[in-house]
Design a protein around this motif. Structure first.
Motif, PDB file in Angstrom:
ATOM      1  N   ASN A 199      -2.876   5.637   0.466  1.00  0.00           N
ATOM      2  CA  ASN A 199      -3.584   4.472   1.004  1.00  0.00           C
ATOM      3  C   ASN A 199      -4.194   3.617  -0.102  1.00  0.00           C
ATOM      4  O   ASN A 199      -5.200   2.947   0.098  1.00  0.00           O
ATOM      5  CB  ASN A 199      -4.651   4.878   2.019  1.00  0.00           C
ATOM      6  CG  ASN A 199      -4.031   5.378   3.298  1.00  0.00           C
ATOM      7  OD1 ASN A 199      -2.973   4.906   3.706  1.00  0.00           O
ATOM      8  ND2 ASN A 199      -4.674   6.330   3.926  1.00  0.00           N
ATOM      9  N   PRO A 244      -3.465   0.663  -3.269  1.00  0.00           N
ATOM     10  CA  PRO A 244      -2.500  -0.380  -3.639  1.00  0.00           C
ATOM     11  C   PRO A 244      -1.488   0.144  -4.658  1.00  0.00           C
ATOM     12  O   PRO A 244      -1.820   0.957  -5.517  1.00  0.00           O
ATOM     13  CB  PRO A 244      -3.366  -1.468  -4.279  1.00  0.00           C
ATOM     14  CG  PRO A 244      -4.750  -1.189  -3.831  1.00  0.00           C
ATOM     15  CD  PRO A 244      -4.831   0.290  -3.569  1.00  0.00           C
ATOM     16  N   ILE A 282       0.840  -1.189   0.000  1.00  0.00           N
ATOM     17  CA  ILE A 282       0.000   0.000   0.000  1.00  0.00           C
ATOM     18  C   ILE A 282       0.880   1.245   0.000  1.00  0.00           C
ATOM     19  O   ILE A 282       1.844   1.335   0.751  1.00  0.00           O
ATOM     20  CB  ILE A 282      -0.917   0.027   1.241  1.00  0.00           C
ATOM     21  CG1 ILE A 282      -1.788  -1.229   1.310  1.00  0.00           C
ATOM     22  CG2 ILE A 282      -1.762   1.285   1.294  1.00  0.00           C
ATOM     23  CD1 ILE A 282      -2.805  -1.358   0.201  1.00  0.00           C
TER      24      ILE A 282
END
Length: 74
Positions: free
Chosen positions: A10, A12, A5
Motif C-alpha cells: 500500500n 507508492p 500503489i
C-alpha cells in the motif's frame, strides 16, 4: 495523474529506486545486503558504530545512515 500503489505494501511505487540486486552489483557498492543486515543486527545488540566502521570498512556516516534506514532501505 495518480501515483501507482503497490498492492502488497500500500505504498507508492518508486520506479527510480534500484532493486536490492542492482544496489549490490553497483560498481561503487561496498556492502552486500547480508552485510547491511548484519550491521543493523549488531547495532541493535549494542555494538558501537566505531567498531562497525572498522569491521566493515565504511564511514561512520554510512553506518549511521544504514542504522537509521536512510541507506539500504527495503
Amino acid at each position: 495523474m495518480s501515483i501507482p500503489i503497490n498492492p502488497n505494501t500500500n505504498q507508492p511505487i518508486d520506479n527510480h529506486r534500484p532493486s536490492r540486486k542492482q544496489r549490490e552489483q553497483h560498481p561503487n557498492a561496498k556492502l552486500s545486503q547480508q552485510q547491511v543486515s548484519e550491521i543493523r543486527r549488531l547495532a541493535a545488540e549494542g555494538v558501537n558504530r566505531k567498531s562497525l566502521v572498522v569491521r566493515f570498512g565504511v564511514s561512520k556516516s554510512t553506518i549511521g545512515a544504514i542504522i537509521k534506514g536512510n541507506a539500504w532501505r527495503g
